[in-house]
Design a protein around this motif. Sequence first.
Motif, PDB file in Angstrom:
ATOM      1  N   PHE A 284       0.821  -1.210   0.000  1.00  0.00           N
ATOM      2  CA  PHE A 284       0.000   0.000   0.000  1.00  0.00           C
ATOM      3  C   PHE A 284       0.857   1.263   0.000  1.00  0.00           C
ATOM      4  O   PHE A 284       1.974   1.277   0.528  1.00  0.00           O
ATOM      5  N   THR A 285       0.287   2.310  -0.602  1.00  0.00           N
ATOM      6  CA  THR A 285       0.801   3.657  -0.372  1.00  0.00           C
ATOM      7  C   THR A 285      -0.339   4.410   0.303  1.00  0.00           C
ATOM      8  O   THR A 285      -1.505   4.213  -0.040  1.00  0.00           O
ATOM      9  N   ALA A 286      -0.016   5.245   1.289  1.00  0.00           N
ATOM     10  CA  ALA A 286      -1.061   5.909   2.067  1.00  0.00           C
ATOM     11  C   ALA A 286      -0.701   7.370   2.309  1.00  0.00           C
ATOM     12  O   ALA A 286       0.282   7.676   2.988  1.00  0.00           O
ATOM     13  N   GLY A 287      -1.493   8.262   1.713  1.00  0.00           N
ATOM     14  CA  GLY A 287      -1.294   9.700   1.902  1.00  0.00           C
ATOM     15  C   GLY A 287      -2.625  10.416   1.766  1.00  0.00           C
ATOM     16  O   GLY A 287      -3.629   9.798   1.401  1.00  0.00           O
ATOM     17  N   VAL A 288      -2.641  11.724   2.014  1.00  0.00           N
ATOM     18  CA  VAL A 288      -3.914  12.457   1.986  1.00  0.00           C
ATOM     19  C   VAL A 288      -4.520  12.510   0.581  1.00  0.00           C
ATOM     20  O   VAL A 288      -5.727  12.590   0.429  1.00  0.00           O
ATOM     21  N   LYS A 289      -3.663  12.461  -0.448  1.00  0.00           N
ATOM     22  CA  LYS A 289      -4.185  12.457  -1.822  1.00  0.00           C
ATOM     23  C   LYS A 289      -4.893  11.140  -2.132  1.00  0.00           C
ATOM     24  O   LYS A 289      -5.989  11.130  -2.691  1.00  0.00           O
ATOM     25  N   GLU A 290      -4.218  10.008  -1.810  1.00  0.00           N
ATOM     26  CA  GLU A 290      -4.844   8.702  -2.066  1.00  0.00           C
ATOM     27  C   GLU A 290      -4.255   7.612  -1.191  1.00  0.00           C
ATOM     28  O   GLU A 290      -3.095   7.675  -0.795  1.00  0.00           O
ATOM     29  N   VAL A 291      -5.108   6.655  -0.903  1.00  0.00           N
ATOM     30  CA  VAL A 291      -4.672   5.378  -0.338  1.00  0.00           C
ATOM     31  C   VAL A 291      -4.854   4.373  -1.459  1.00  0.00           C
ATOM     32  O   VAL A 291      -5.929   4.290  -2.066  1.00  0.00           O
ATOM     33  N   ARG A 292      -3.793   3.619  -1.739  1.00  0.00           N
ATOM     34  CA  ARG A 292      -3.856   2.747  -2.928  1.00  0.00           C
ATOM     35  C   ARG A 292      -3.201   1.401  -2.663  1.00  0.00           C
ATOM     36  O   ARG A 292      -2.177   1.321  -1.987  1.00  0.00           O
ATOM     37  N   ALA A 293      -3.818   0.360  -3.200  1.00  0.00           N
ATOM     38  CA  ALA A 293      -3.237  -0.984  -3.161  1.00  0.00           C
ATOM     39  C   ALA A 293      -2.524  -1.225  -4.485  1.00  0.00           C
ATOM     40  O   ALA A 293      -3.097  -0.994  -5.555  1.00  0.00           O
ATOM     41  N   TRP A 294      -1.280  -1.686  -4.410  1.00  0.00           N
ATOM     42  CA  TRP A 294      -0.485  -1.971  -5.609  1.00  0.00           C
ATOM     43  C   TRP A 294      -0.204  -3.469  -5.672  1.00  0.00           C
ATOM     44  O   TRP A 294      -0.008  -4.113  -4.643  1.00  0.00           O
ATOM     45  N   THR A 295      -0.145  -3.990  -6.880  1.00  0.00           N
ATOM     46  CA  THR A 295       0.057  -5.419  -7.081  1.00  0.00           C
ATOM     47  C   THR A 295       1.499  -5.716  -7.474  1.00  0.00           C
ATOM     48  O   THR A 295       2.023  -5.106  -8.409  1.00  0.00           O
ATOM     49  N   VAL A 296       2.130  -6.648  -6.738  1.00  0.00           N
ATOM     50  CA  VAL A 296       3.465  -7.129  -7.106  1.00  0.00           C
ATOM     51  C   VAL A 296       3.480  -8.646  -6.965  1.00  0.00           C
ATOM     52  O   VAL A 296       2.671  -9.218  -6.246  1.00  0.00           O
ATOM     53  N   GLU A 297       4.402  -9.279  -7.662  1.00  0.00           N
ATOM     54  CA  GLU A 297       4.551 -10.725  -7.501  1.00  0.00           C
ATOM     55  C   GLU A 297       5.177 -11.026  -6.148  1.00  0.00           C
ATOM     56  O   GLU A 297       5.974 -10.234  -5.634  1.00  0.00           O
ATOM     57  N   VAL A 298       4.820 -12.156  -5.589  1.00  0.00           N
ATOM     58  CA  VAL A 298       5.445 -12.607  -4.347  1.00  0.00           C
ATOM     59  C   VAL A 298       6.949 -12.751  -4.614  1.00  0.00           C
ATOM     60  O   VAL A 298       7.358 -13.328  -5.626  1.00  0.00           O
ATOM     61  N   GLY A 299       7.776 -12.183  -3.737  1.00  0.00           N
ATOM     62  CA  GLY A 299       9.231 -12.246  -3.931  1.00  0.00           C
ATOM     63  C   GLY A 299       9.811 -11.003  -4.576  1.00  0.00           C
ATOM     64  O   GLY A 299      11.028 -10.910  -4.766  1.00  0.00           O
ATOM     65  N   ALA A 300       8.953 -10.017  -4.923  1.00  0.00           N
ATOM     66  CA  ALA A 300       9.447  -8.788  -5.567  1.00  0.00           C
ATOM     67  C   ALA A 300      10.313  -7.987  -4.598  1.00  0.00           C
ATOM     68  O   ALA A 300      10.079  -7.957  -3.393  1.00  0.00           O
TER      69      ALA A 300
END
Length: 364
Positions: A284-300
Motif C-alpha cells: 500500500f501507499t497511504a497519503g492524503v491524496k490517495e490510499v492505494r493498493a499496488w500489485t506485485v509478484e510474491v518475492g518482488a
Amino acid sequence: MKAGIVGLPNVGKSTLFNCLSNAKAQSANFPFCTIEPNIGVVNVPDPRLEKLESLVNPERVLPATVEIVDIAGLVKGASKGEGLGNQFLANIRETDAILHVLRCFDNDNIVHVDGNVNPIRDKETIDMELQLKDLETVEKKLEKVKRAAKTGNKEAQKEEAVLLKIKAGLEAGISVRALEFSEEEDIDFVKPSQFITDKPVMYVCNVDEDSANSGNAYVDKVREAVKDENAEVLVLAVGTEADINELDDYEERQMFLADIGLEEPGSAKLIRSAYKLLNLQTYFTAGVKEVRAWTVEVGATAPQAAGVIHTDFEKGFIRAEVIAYDDYVQFGSEAKVKEAGKMRVEGKNYIVKDGDVMHFLFNV
C-alpha cells in the motif's frame, strides 16, 4: 496478470464472469454463446484498504485489480479445431492462470452438452483437449531440439530430456503442472514454452443454492479427483451470486447471504483466491491524496515494487520507508509509527511483504 475462466458450454462461465466484473457478458442456454473472450478488470476485495482509508481519510481510494477473461466453452475435439477450438485455446494460452468451472448441480432446464451432469468427465474432457494442444507444442519443439542435441550441444541435450519427460507425461494424461522438475529445468525449459497445462488452476464447483455453504456429492468427487494436482477447489453457487449482484442495497445483500449461511459473496473469495493463484500480493501507499493498493509478484524487491508505480522510481531507486500494516493500524498514523520507531528504512535487496505500507525515495 490475467486469469481465464474455462469449462464446457453451459456450466456457468459467463454468469460467473458477469458476477465478478459486473459486466454483462451474454449468457444463454446454448453452446458457443461466447465467441470473443470478454475481459473484465476486477477489484480485489481487501478489508485492509478500508481500514487504511478510515485512518488516513484520503481524497480517493484505489484497490488492486486483476483481469478476468471469459473464454468460450471448449468441447471435445477443440484441439483439432472442433467448435471454435483453436481460437479458444489461443485465448487460454494468453492467460496466467486458469479458473476451471465445473457444473455440480442438477437442473433439467439447463442443457448439458453431453446429456447428463458428470463433473469428473467434464474435467477430463477439458484436460484432454489442453493436454493434446500441449502435446502438439512439445512435438514441434522436439523436432528442432533433437537436431541440435545430435550435434553434441549440451543445453539442447538437457532440453531434449525435459521435453521427452513432458511428452511421456502428456501421453499418459498427466498435465505439465503435475510433473516434477528441478528449479533450473523449470526456469530454463518448462516456463519459456508456456504450456497450457503448466498454468496454475483452480476448480470452481458451480452448485445450487442449498449446496453453497458446504458443497454436495459432486463436489466431493471433484476434490477426490484433483487431490494430487496441488490445485484449489472453490464451491460457488453462481446463479445465487448473480441474484445477490442484482440487489442494490447493501443490507439486503447481507441478509440474503446470511439466509444461505455465508459471511461474504463467494465471488469475493474467488477473486482473492485468483489473486493468490497468480502468485500476487499487495503493498500500500497511504497519503492524503490517495490510499492505494499496488500489485506485485510474491518475492518482488523494493525497486521492483517502486517500478509498478513508475519506471523512473525503479531506475532511480534510493531507498524505501516501510511500515508493517499491523503497526500502522496499531499506532493509527504514519507520524505515530515514526515516534514509536517502527518505520524501517530498506534498500535495494529488501523483499516486499504482503501488506507493507511503503514510501519510495528516488532520484532520476
